[in-house]
Design an enzyme around this catalytic site. Structure first.
Site, PDB file in Angstrom:
ATOM      1  N   HIS A 110       0.589  -1.032  -0.073  1.00 29.15           N
ATOM      2  CA  HIS A 110      -0.028  -0.097  -0.201  1.00 29.15           C
ATOM      3  C   HIS A 110       0.788   1.316  -0.101  1.00 29.15           C
ATOM      4  CE1 HIS A 110      -3.498   2.388   0.319  1.00 29.15           C
ATOM      5  NE2 HIS A 110      -3.090   2.995   1.591  1.00 29.15           N
ATOM      6  N   CYS A 111       2.060   1.086  -0.085  1.00 31.44           N
ATOM      7  CA  CYS A 111       2.967   2.311   0.223  1.00 31.44           C
ATOM      8  C   CYS A 111       3.710   2.811  -1.032  1.00 31.44           C
ATOM      9  CB  CYS A 111       3.963   2.251   1.498  1.00 31.44           C
ATOM     10  SG  CYS A 111       3.096   2.126   3.130  1.00 31.44           S
ATOM     11  N   ILE A 112       4.622   1.827  -1.412  1.00 27.93           N
ATOM     12  CA  ILE A 112       5.700   2.306  -2.411  1.00 27.93           C
ATOM     13  C   ILE A 112       5.095   2.797  -3.643  1.00 27.93           C
ATOM     14  CG2 ILE A 112       7.674   1.765  -3.469  1.00 27.93           C
ATOM     15  CD1 ILE A 112       8.529   0.107  -1.210  1.00 27.93           C
TER      16      ILE A 112
END
Length: 436
Positions: free
Chosen positions: A271-273
């Site tokens: 969900h971040c990078i």
């Protein structure tokens, strides 16, 4: 009011309410409750709250025992009733912040939740946002809504931003051992926020503002995105030159300074990078800044699944086969090995591309027995067991996620063709192995 709240927190007399019982919220709730702080977990999915109250974990890397250990002591329970926000002293938001179809920030989960809980807020509470977002979100989106309720931030209500740093499945770090960055809307807010997280975190790093904390989170993940983009581009160059990129990376990593190894793959997941860089590029435009470097790395990483499919197609062509109607097995559905998280997984993108080209798709992932409900993807598939008979029927096996539970000797022995995106077979030379 600040002093009273800090004393309540430090003496562990207060209650922490955590909204969002996902990959961030649940470990955080366990960290607080294991420190003898009472926790109420909030979620809109009754299946999650019921599982928690029954002492059953829905994540591979979190044991059911760890939940039962605190629920049975009445330190932790979960609910879908947001009116219970009125009985907590600290509120922590652990909510999704995806991108919309135009790659613009979608804060609807955060803003809708704030609107839902506004009637239940009370003086003397602290609210912390942990969701990844662009600099200015806390002060521009949360603060105005809170002040409209008649609160004065920094006097009778306290607002902070403290980005999550969870790494599911990482055995070397836990919620409590990962240093925690905290920024406050005012100095008093910061003081309250530091006190809150010092209950469970070994090292808390205070910053001068919520904006600084918000940008810190973006920098951490953009750093990774840019370096992964670099090594993915190097992978393509090395492939054209018939050089083993894994050998090159391993060799470069022997330098004791000035180099940190990053490894190529089929694309970015989690969900971040894949998402965070676009939060900054969107916000930067408001200041007249074009983030060319960040956008370039994002483009390279986004194109990786296409490149992998190209390698699959070329490998099949050498066997006088077409990608259309070929039986393709995707090994690993999660975005990284040994976890059950499929958010933004490149494996799913590979499956979409294969489907569009008419391939017959199968997948195997012992941690994800049934293809889950996803916002952008839908497959009526179940994980299949890897056997010699299956592998002999499959035209091409793609190693997309290198789970340690896979029997790679068996896969190598019986597969007709293997496209390895993770360097599993980096030390093996074989006509049936294609590095991608």
């Amino acid at each position: 009011m600040k002093t009273e709240l800090i004393n309540t927190i430090k003496e562990k007399r207060g209650v922490v309410g955590i909204i969002g019982m996902g990959y961030v919220g649940l470990p955080l709730a366990l960290a607080f409750s294991n420190s003898n702080v009472k926790v109420v977990g909030f979620d809109i999915e009754e299946s999650k709250t019921q599982s928690i109250n029954d002492g059953i974990s829905y994540f591979k890397h979190i044991s059911s025992n760890s939940i039962r250990n605190v629920t049975q002591k009445n330190l932790f329970y979960a609910t879908t009733d947001f009116s219970e926000i009125s009985r907590v002293d600290a509120i922590i938001l652990c909510l999704p912040t995806p991108l919309n179809q135009y790659r613009e920030p979608d804060l609807s989960y955060v803003t809708n939740t704030i609107e839902t809980i506004l009637p239940y807020l009370k003086k003397g509470q602290v609210l912390s946002l942990e969701s990844t977002t662009y600099p200015g979100t806390t002060d521009e989106e949360l603060a105005p809504r809170i002040t409209k309720q008649g609160f004065t931030i920094g006097t009778d209500f306290f607002l902070i931003y403290s980005p999550e740093r969870e790494d599911p499945g990482n055995p070397n770090f836990t919620t409590s051992t990962i240093p925690k960055v905290v920024g406050g809307s005012t100095e008093d807010c910061l003081e309250v926020g530091v006190a809150l997280y010092e209950c469970i975190i070994e090292k808390v790093i205070p910053l001068s503002s919520t904006k600084s904390a918000e940008l810190t989170k973006l920098l951490e993940n953009i750093y990774r995105s840019v370096n992964i983009g670099l090594v993915n581009e190097m992978k393509i160059i090395a492939d054209k030159m018939n050089i083993d990129i894994w050998e090159v990376i391993d060799a470069a990593a022997t330098k004791p300074f000035g180099f940190t190894p990053f490894y190529p793959g089929p694309g970015l997941g989690g969900h971040c990078i894949p998402i965070d860089p676009f939060y900054l590029t969107w916000k930067a435009k408001a200041y007249g800044v074009t983030t060319r470097f960040i956008e370039l790395s994002g483009q390279i990483n986004t194109n990786m699944p296409e490149w992998v499919i190209g390698k699959v197609s070329d490998a099949l062509n050498k066997e006088s086969k077409s990608l259309m109607n070929s039986k393709i097995l995707v090994l690993g559905l999660s975005y990284k090995k040994d976890i059950d998280d499929v958010r933004e997984s490149p494996s799913v993108e590979l499956m979409e591309l294969l489907k569009a080209k008419g391939a017959q798709i199968y997948y195997s992932d012992p941690y994800i027995p049934v293809f889950p409900k996803m916002r952008k993807h839908s497959f009526d598939l179940k994980s299949i067991l890897i056997t010699p008979e299956l592998l002999q029927e499959i035209d091409c096996t793609i190693i997309s996620t290198d789970h340690e539970v896979f029997d790679y000797d068996l896969i190598h022995a019986y597969s007709k063709l293997i496209v390895d995106t993770r360097g599993v077979y980096r030390s093996i030379t074989s006509d049936k192995i294609v590095r991608a």
